[in-house]
Design a protein around this motif. Structure first.
Motif, PDB file in Angstrom:
ATOM      1  N   PRO A  39      30.462  32.919  -4.129  1.00 14.53           N
ATOM      2  CA  PRO A  39      29.453  31.986  -3.612  1.00 14.53           C
ATOM      3  C   PRO A  39      28.037  32.557  -3.667  1.00 14.53           C
ATOM      4  O   PRO A  39      27.840  33.763  -3.770  1.00 14.53           O
ATOM      5  CB  PRO A  39      29.892  31.790  -2.168  1.00 14.53           C
ATOM      6  CG  PRO A  39      30.524  33.105  -1.803  1.00 14.53           C
ATOM      7  CD  PRO A  39      31.249  33.547  -3.047  1.00 14.53           C
TER       8      PRO A  39
ATOM      9  N   SER B 245      26.327  31.156   1.546  1.00 13.25           N
ATOM     10  CA  SER B 245      27.114  29.939   1.361  1.00 13.25           C
ATOM     11  C   SER B 245      28.597  30.226   1.488  1.00 13.25           C
ATOM     12  O   SER B 245      29.064  31.292   1.097  1.00 13.25           O
ATOM     13  CB  SER B 245      26.863  29.356  -0.037  1.00 13.25           C
ATOM     14  OG  SER B 245      25.513  29.030  -0.228  1.00 13.25           O
TER      15      SER B 245
ATOM     16  N   THR C 194      32.694  25.353  -1.346  1.00 14.45           N
ATOM     17  CA  THR C 194      31.916  24.116  -1.394  1.00 14.45           C
ATOM     18  C   THR C 194      30.980  24.052  -2.594  1.00 14.45           C
ATOM     19  O   THR C 194      30.112  23.193  -2.638  1.00 14.45           O
ATOM     20  CB  THR C 194      31.070  23.980  -0.116  1.00 14.45           C
ATOM     21  OG1 THR C 194      30.221  25.123   0.015  1.00 14.45           O
ATOM     22  CG2 THR C 194      31.958  23.860   1.102  1.00 14.45           C
ATOM     23  N   HIS C 195      31.136  24.941  -3.558  1.00 16.73           N
ATOM     24  CA  HIS C 195      30.200  24.995  -4.673  1.00 16.73           C
ATOM     25  C   HIS C 195      30.534  23.983  -5.766  1.00 16.73           C
ATOM     26  O   HIS C 195      31.702  23.665  -6.001  1.00 16.73           O
ATOM     27  CB  HIS C 195      30.153  26.396  -5.268  1.00 16.73           C
ATOM     28  CG  HIS C 195      29.388  27.363  -4.440  1.00 16.73           C
ATOM     29  ND1 HIS C 195      29.655  27.578  -3.117  1.00 16.73           N
ATOM     30  CD2 HIS C 195      28.338  28.177  -4.746  1.00 16.73           C
ATOM     31  CE1 HIS C 195      28.811  28.473  -2.632  1.00 16.73           C
ATOM     32  NE2 HIS C 195      28.005  28.853  -3.600  1.00 16.73           N
TER      33      HIS C 195
ATOM     34  N   CYS D 129      25.699  24.772  -3.153  1.00 19.49           N
ATOM     35  CA  CYS D 129      26.423  24.244  -2.004  1.00 19.49           C
ATOM     36  C   CYS D 129      25.679  23.001  -1.487  1.00 19.49           C
ATOM     37  O   CYS D 129      24.471  23.068  -1.251  1.00 19.49           O
ATOM     38  CB  CYS D 129      26.461  25.323  -0.933  1.00 19.49           C
ATOM     39  SG  CYS D 129      27.383  24.923   0.536  1.00 19.49           S
TER      40      CYS D 129
END
Length: 289
Positions: A150, A154, A158-159, A219
């Motif tokens: 990430p 972050s 969720t990337h 993100c």
């Protein structure tokens, strides 16, 4: 150890090595590192420049005017020592010219110049390829930056990658590094792709057409990187399963096709320059928090 040049301002600093004219780091004022650090456990590269070809050639061999030349994946520029010809606080320029060694694998008199420029929280990289020969010069060129996944600050899960044009470009896959010329359904939905490590179990994802000229990686509602490019019609995304980086690669040219020609000028999306001509290719990377 190759010499490194640092450029920057009060918001961002960028280090570039003379070897390959390759970015080594992108660091914001808080000390956060945004570029992959090159841990050889996963992949030792950071942001190589691909020239005079992108990807692999059949049997690691190209042909020019009926003569064969040995050339490894992504060409030789990334393993060549560039000359620093200009530098100030916020920009620098590196050049690579044809040598006796390069003539043995790429029979052209060329100049490859890489200019790095800082503005705000962004770095622009301009590649200029000049044909200093008396004959047509085929080549491919590409950028291969790897970013941490990430991103700083972050969560890992969720990337995603979001194309500026909202498109759903067809996917092409590789077989032992060569392009399989068969379009597959796009993994993008309305321009958005949620990144998962298993996407890369079958090597890179290549989008030869339709990805546009810009994207965002990061993100939702959090840190991100904005990437824009000029004169680079192809896009590749690559990582290794479970590796903590993602490569976002605008190209002009791809690997040779499975069963295709080994002639450099017949590779998909090859560029061909006339004598005395110069072509420019630009990638801009902006850190957003």
């Amino acid at each position: 150890m190759s010499e490194t040049t640092r450029i920057g301002n009060d918001q961002i600093t960028v280090d570039i090595a003379a070897l390959g004219a390759e970015m080594q780091s992108i660091t914001t004022a808080d000390g956060a590192q945004w570029l992959w650090h090159g841990d050889a456990k996963y992949w030792g590269g950071r942001s190589p420049i691909l020239f005079p070809m992108v990807g692999k050639a059949p049997n690691d061999t190209i042909s020019v005017d009926g003569k064969s030349y040995a050339m490894g994946q992504h060409g030789f520029a990334r393993r060549s020592e560039f000359e620093l010809v200009e530098a100030n606080a916020t920009s620098c320029r590196f050049e690579l010219m044809a040598t006796e060694a390069s003539w043995q694998v790429y029979p052209f008199d060329f100049l490859l110049a890489l200019t790095y420029e800082i503005e705000g929280r962004a770095v622009s990289i301009t590649a200029e390829v000049s044909n200093r020969d008396h004959k047509l010069m085929p080549f491919g060129i590409g950028f291969h930056p790897a970013f941490v996944w990430p991103l700083p600050g972050s969560p890992a899960d969720t990337h995603g990658v979001t194309l500026d044009n909202g498109a759903e470009p067809a996917l092409i896959r590789l077989d032992h590094g060569l392009v399989v010329p068969r379009e597959l359904p796009s993994p993008f939905q309305a321009g958005m792709l949620v990144l998962e490590h298993d996407l890369f179990e079958a090597d890179a994802m290549l989008f030869p057409e339709g990805a546009g000229v810009g994207l965002s990686y990061g993100c939702p509602g959090g840190p991100s990187i904005k990437i824009d490019w000029t004169n680079l019609p192809n896009l590749a995304l690559w990582s290794k399963p479970d590796a903590p980086f993602i490569c976002i690669e605008p190209w002009h040219g791809t690997a040779a096709e499975v069963g295709g020609s080994d002639e450099l000028e017949k590779r998909p999306y090859s560029e061909v320059l006339g004598p005395g001509a110069t072509a420019r290719f630009v990638m801009r990377v902006e850190v957003r928090e």
